[in-house]
Design a protein around this motif. Sequence first.
Motif, PDB file in Angstrom:
ATOM      1  N   MET A 271       0.827  -1.200   0.000  1.00  0.00           N
ATOM      2  CA  MET A 271       0.000   0.000   0.000  1.00  0.00           C
ATOM      3  C   MET A 271       0.867   1.258   0.000  1.00  0.00           C
ATOM      4  SD  MET A 271      -3.317   0.421   2.183  1.00  0.00           S
ATOM      5  CE  MET A 271      -4.037   1.981   2.558  1.00  0.00           C
ATOM      6  N   GLY A 272       1.954   1.230   0.755  1.00  0.00           N
ATOM      7  CA  GLY A 272       2.878   2.369   0.764  1.00  0.00           C
ATOM      8  C   GLY A 272       3.447   2.616  -0.631  1.00  0.00           C
ATOM      9  N   ILE A 273       3.774   1.531  -1.338  1.00  0.00           N
ATOM     10  CA  ILE A 273       4.320   1.676  -2.692  1.00  0.00           C
ATOM     11  C   ILE A 273       3.263   2.268  -3.619  1.00  0.00           C
ATOM     12  CG2 ILE A 273       5.266   0.462  -4.689  1.00  0.00           C
ATOM     13  CD1 ILE A 273       6.421  -1.608  -2.740  1.00  0.00           C
ATOM     14  N   VAL A 274       2.054   1.724  -3.531  1.00  0.00           N
ATOM     15  CA  VAL A 274       0.980   2.239  -4.387  1.00  0.00           C
ATOM     16  C   VAL A 274       0.764   3.729  -4.117  1.00  0.00           C
ATOM     17  CG1 VAL A 274      -1.497   2.162  -4.846  1.00  0.00           C
ATOM     18  CG2 VAL A 274      -0.220   0.039  -4.597  1.00  0.00           C
ATOM     19  N   MET A 275       0.681   4.080  -2.823  1.00  0.00           N
ATOM     20  CA  MET A 275       0.427   5.482  -2.487  1.00  0.00           C
ATOM     21  C   MET A 275       1.558   6.385  -2.945  1.00  0.00           C
ATOM     22  SD  MET A 275      -1.306   4.847   1.185  1.00  0.00           S
ATOM     23  CE  MET A 275      -0.849   6.407   1.885  1.00  0.00           C
ATOM     24  N   SER A 276       2.804   5.920  -2.776  1.00  0.00           N
ATOM     25  CA  SER A 276       3.927   6.778  -3.162  1.00  0.00           C
ATOM     26  C   SER A 276       3.991   6.967  -4.669  1.00  0.00           C
ATOM     27  CB  SER A 276       5.242   6.194  -2.659  1.00  0.00           C
ATOM     28  OG  SER A 276       5.521   4.991  -3.334  1.00  0.00           O
ATOM     29  N   SER A 277       3.407   6.037  -5.415  1.00  0.00           N
ATOM     30  CA  SER A 277       3.448   6.183  -6.872  1.00  0.00           C
ATOM     31  C   SER A 277       2.495   7.282  -7.335  1.00  0.00           C
ATOM     32  CB  SER A 277       3.088   4.867  -7.555  1.00  0.00           C
ATOM     33  OG  SER A 277       1.707   4.616  -7.413  1.00  0.00           O
ATOM     34  N   THR A 356      -2.308  -5.217  -3.194  1.00  0.00           N
ATOM     35  CA  THR A 356      -1.490  -4.001  -3.110  1.00  0.00           C
ATOM     36  C   THR A 356      -0.100  -4.237  -3.689  1.00  0.00           C
ATOM     37  OG1 THR A 356      -0.777  -4.543  -0.873  1.00  0.00           O
ATOM     38  CG2 THR A 356      -2.652  -3.048  -1.098  1.00  0.00           C
ATOM     39  N   PHE A 357       0.436  -5.431  -3.489  1.00  0.00           N
ATOM     40  CA  PHE A 357       1.774  -5.704  -3.994  1.00  0.00           C
ATOM     41  C   PHE A 357       1.806  -5.741  -5.511  1.00  0.00           C
ATOM     42  CE2 PHE A 357       5.959  -6.781  -2.628  1.00  0.00           C
ATOM     43  CZ  PHE A 357       5.916  -6.312  -1.325  1.00  0.00           C
ATOM     44  N   THR A 358       0.805  -6.411  -6.078  1.00  0.00           N
ATOM     45  CA  THR A 358       0.748  -6.473  -7.535  1.00  0.00           C
ATOM     46  C   THR A 358       0.620  -5.065  -8.108  1.00  0.00           C
ATOM     47  OG1 THR A 358      -0.479  -8.506  -7.186  1.00  0.00           O
ATOM     48  CG2 THR A 358      -0.367  -7.676  -9.442  1.00  0.00           C
ATOM     49  N   ALA A 359      -0.290  -4.308  -7.528  1.00  0.00           N
ATOM     50  CA  ALA A 359      -0.476  -2.929  -7.997  1.00  0.00           C
ATOM     51  C   ALA A 359       0.802  -2.121  -7.781  1.00  0.00           C
ATOM     52  CB  ALA A 359      -1.647  -2.278  -7.268  1.00  0.00           C
ATOM     53  N   GLY A 360       1.416  -2.316  -6.617  1.00  0.00           N
ATOM     54  CA  GLY A 360       2.636  -1.567  -6.301  1.00  0.00           C
ATOM     55  C   GLY A 360       3.746  -1.834  -7.291  1.00  0.00           C
ATOM     56  N   VAL A 361       3.968  -3.091  -7.614  1.00  0.00           N
ATOM     57  CA  VAL A 361       5.043  -3.448  -8.550  1.00  0.00           C
ATOM     58  C   VAL A 361       4.755  -2.853  -9.926  1.00  0.00           C
ATOM     59  CG1 VAL A 361       6.164  -5.363  -9.743  1.00  0.00           C
ATOM     60  CG2 VAL A 361       5.663  -5.535  -7.307  1.00  0.00           C
ATOM     61  N   ARG A 362       3.472  -2.857 -10.295  1.00  0.00           N
ATOM     62  CA  ARG A 362       3.118  -2.285 -11.604  1.00  0.00           C
ATOM     63  C   ARG A 362       3.314  -0.771 -11.636  1.00  0.00           C
ATOM     64  NH1 ARG A 362      -0.140  -3.995 -15.453  1.00  0.00           N
ATOM     65  NH2 ARG A 362      -0.249  -6.245 -15.727  1.00  0.00           N
ATOM     66  N   LEU A 363       2.930  -0.140 -10.547  1.00  0.00           N
ATOM     67  CA  LEU A 363       2.974   1.324 -10.541  1.00  0.00           C
ATOM     68  C   LEU A 363       4.374   1.870 -10.272  1.00  0.00           C
ATOM     69  CD1 LEU A 363      -0.339   1.943  -8.605  1.00  0.00           C
ATOM     70  CD2 LEU A 363       0.117   2.525 -10.979  1.00  0.00           C
ATOM     71  N   PHE A 364       5.211   1.034  -9.708  1.00  0.00           N
ATOM     72  CA  PHE A 364       6.570   1.456  -9.375  1.00  0.00           C
ATOM     73  C   PHE A 364       7.406   1.398 -10.642  1.00  0.00           C
ATOM     74  CE2 PHE A 364      10.845   0.581  -7.674  1.00  0.00           C
ATOM     75  CZ  PHE A 364      10.934   1.547  -6.703  1.00  0.00           C
ATOM     76  N   ARG A 365       7.457   2.514 -11.345  1.00  0.00           N
ATOM     77  CA  ARG A 365       8.117   2.484 -12.641  1.00  0.00           C
ATOM     78  C   ARG A 365       9.485   3.131 -12.588  1.00  0.00           C
ATOM     79  NH1 ARG A 365       4.281   5.884 -15.598  1.00  0.00           N
ATOM     80  NH2 ARG A 365       4.228   6.625 -13.477  1.00  0.00           N
ATOM     81  N   ARG A 366      10.258   2.802 -13.586  1.00  0.00           N
ATOM     82  CA  ARG A 366      11.533   3.479 -13.713  1.00  0.00           C
ATOM     83  C   ARG A 366      11.314   4.951 -13.997  1.00  0.00           C
ATOM     84  NH1 ARG A 366      16.133   0.711 -13.758  1.00  0.00           N
ATOM     85  NH2 ARG A 366      15.878  -1.528 -13.795  1.00  0.00           N
ATOM     86  N   GLU A 367      10.345   5.217 -14.860  1.00  0.00           N
ATOM     87  CA  GLU A 367      10.046   6.608 -15.188  1.00  0.00           C
ATOM     88  C   GLU A 367       9.576   7.291 -13.924  1.00  0.00           C
ATOM     89  OE1 GLU A 367       7.891   7.430 -18.648  1.00  0.00           O
ATOM     90  OE2 GLU A 367       8.363   5.555 -19.631  1.00  0.00           O
ATOM     91  N   ALA A 368      10.386   8.177 -13.434  1.00  0.00           N
ATOM     92  CA  ALA A 368       9.995   8.806 -12.185  1.00  0.00           C
ATOM     93  C   ALA A 368       9.034   9.949 -12.456  1.00  0.00           C
ATOM     94  CB  ALA A 368      11.214   9.341 -11.472  1.00  0.00           C
TER      95      ALA A 368
END
Lengths: 368, 249
Positions: A271-277, A356-368
């Motif tokens: 969830m933290g990853i998703v939110m930070s994205s 949340t993890f699946t979404a997080g990994v998807r949303l965590f992109r190289r493109e900042a």
Amino acid sequence: MTIKTELMDSLIVAKKEFKILFRKKALIIPLVLFPIIMIVFFGYGMGGTVKEAPILIVNDDTGRASSSLVQEIGSFTEKYNGDPMFSVTYTKDMSQSEAESKINDGMYKGVLIIPPEYSESATKNESTTLTLLTDSSDTTTSSIIVNYMRQLLSKTGSVSLNIPNIYGNLEYLDFLIPGVIALTVFMGSVATTGSAIAGEKEDGTLVRMLMTPISKRSVILGKTIYQLILQLGRAVILILAAYFLLGFNMNGSWLLISLVLIVFTLGGVGMGIVMSSRVEDMESFFQLNMLVTMPSMFVTGVFFPLSSVPDWMRYIAYCLPLTYAIDAMRIIMIKGQGLNAISTDLIILSLFAIVTFTAGVRLFRREA
Amino acid sequence: MEPIIEVKNLVKVFHSRGRKITAVNDVSFDVFKGEIFGMIGPNGAGKSTTFSMLTTLIKPTSGSIKVSGFNVDKQDDKIRPLIGIVPQKLSLYPLLTARENLELMGNLYNVPKKEMEEKIDYYLKLVGLEASADRFTGGFSGGMKQRLSVIAAVLHDPEILFWDEPSTGLDPQTRNVIWKLARKFNDEGKTLIFTTHYMEEADNLCDRVAVMDSGKLVALDNPEILKEKTGSTNLEEVFVRFTGEEVRD
Ligand SMILES: Nc1ncnc2c1ncn2[C@@H]1O[C@H](COP(=O)(O)OP(=O)(O)OP(=O)(O)O)[C@@H](O)[C@H]1O
Ligand SMILES: [Mg+2]
């Protein structure tokens, strides 16, 4: 890229996270103290229990019924941490205003006045009124005293009192601690994961790291390993502190507790990853975080049982993963139940983590 | 001459708050092995965006890029170990020391421990940071950060070094160090690609210079030839000839 290099890379990331954490003195102290303070404050301040609360019994009756009542109160030694809950003093012939002034002076937390006709009415099964004065400025103690007296009097039958099902004040800490552990792990994992990523976005270090050969997966795994260690560490500190400072009952398995906390931390990290994205800097993250975690804090029954809240609130609570973590923690710690009893909670928490993890990994992109 | 980077019809479109920004607009060029390749152009011309695509950080909207024979789309994990990057936004962990920042980079590039430590000592000395090796980089000046960032980019001995605005905001002394480093890396056989707003720097260092403007590549040649072609005495004039006087957003 082999699994081994990915794993090694993720350990590099985890190590870096810890190194930086230990240098953030301003963060590490609240990270450890926050849950402890919460338990101490809520544990003592809100529900909690009482220790040797001074009580005065003014007994103007000389009959048998009153003496047995007095005896019962006097011998009530429900213990908390080895200390009896009440320390009782007896007297007679004291007016109500006199008793009130004693409470004003802080000498007693409660005064029970037994009228002269009490025993007589009791034998005749007539209703009588006992006067109970309490120091209502001390809400905790006063409500405990009131509740205790009500329960006691309801047994005698001479005074019929409707006793609302208050959630066992005597065990409030036992009720509170599992909830606070789950809350701590949840808020901690979401906030530290999300704010760290948002901060790294802000200062460019995240992009810088992603310019190196390390894979996205390894970065996320590294942060997850770090969070698992950090959050479980916090839980342990919290449990130890609660145990030594306040004492509580643990009726279930620590292994199950760890399982619940691990699954729940994973969900929080995701969830933290998703939110930070969704944000570009720390400040926006904290705004978002407030919005997301505040309802969890107050709606999910950390501080009070869900059975005591209005329906609409309960429906919201059922949509929040923290509710299930708290439920599982209480089932294990208070009721001492096993895997079967928490299987629904665990399934929901696992789903939360997976989504949340699946979404997080998807949303965590190289493109900042 | 052998191209080490081949760029064909490169386009990058950003969608930002409902607005469409074509940051790079149909750009094609080659970079040759062993050369120093400069990119100049006004603010917002698309230099950094081009860098980001060449270094596999962002995906092109269309067009193709090959780096050392590898395709950025599908073989980005083959490319990353071969290149070193000093980004425009210098990004160091403020709560790690200079040495720890370098060690982290070295580790991420899988540089063997012993070799890494030797290189770190060597480079810190070379750029005059040995005395600050164990200080947190949070307190570093812009020049120190720039010097440290370039070390971080070369610990794994990359074939190609991307250096986005190496000398912006630096004093003449530091700029001198940066230039020396650039030449040294080039002498060691590294291909160097950098962007700059200092025409003198481009003129001095570059074998070839590319002029970008509003996402387009408007000129590409040896600085002397560019001057000749436009009848200019210096690169500054060349720049204005190609990109106009107008100030950009
Ligand atoms: N992530 C992004 N999202 C939206 N627009 C972007 C993004 N990155 C760059 N741009 C836009 O693309 C254009 C090109 O930017 P770029 O940073 O490549 O220019 P530049 O030539 O490096 O400029 P400078 O000399 O100022 O560094 C600019 O208009 C910029 O606002
Ligand atoms: Mg730029």
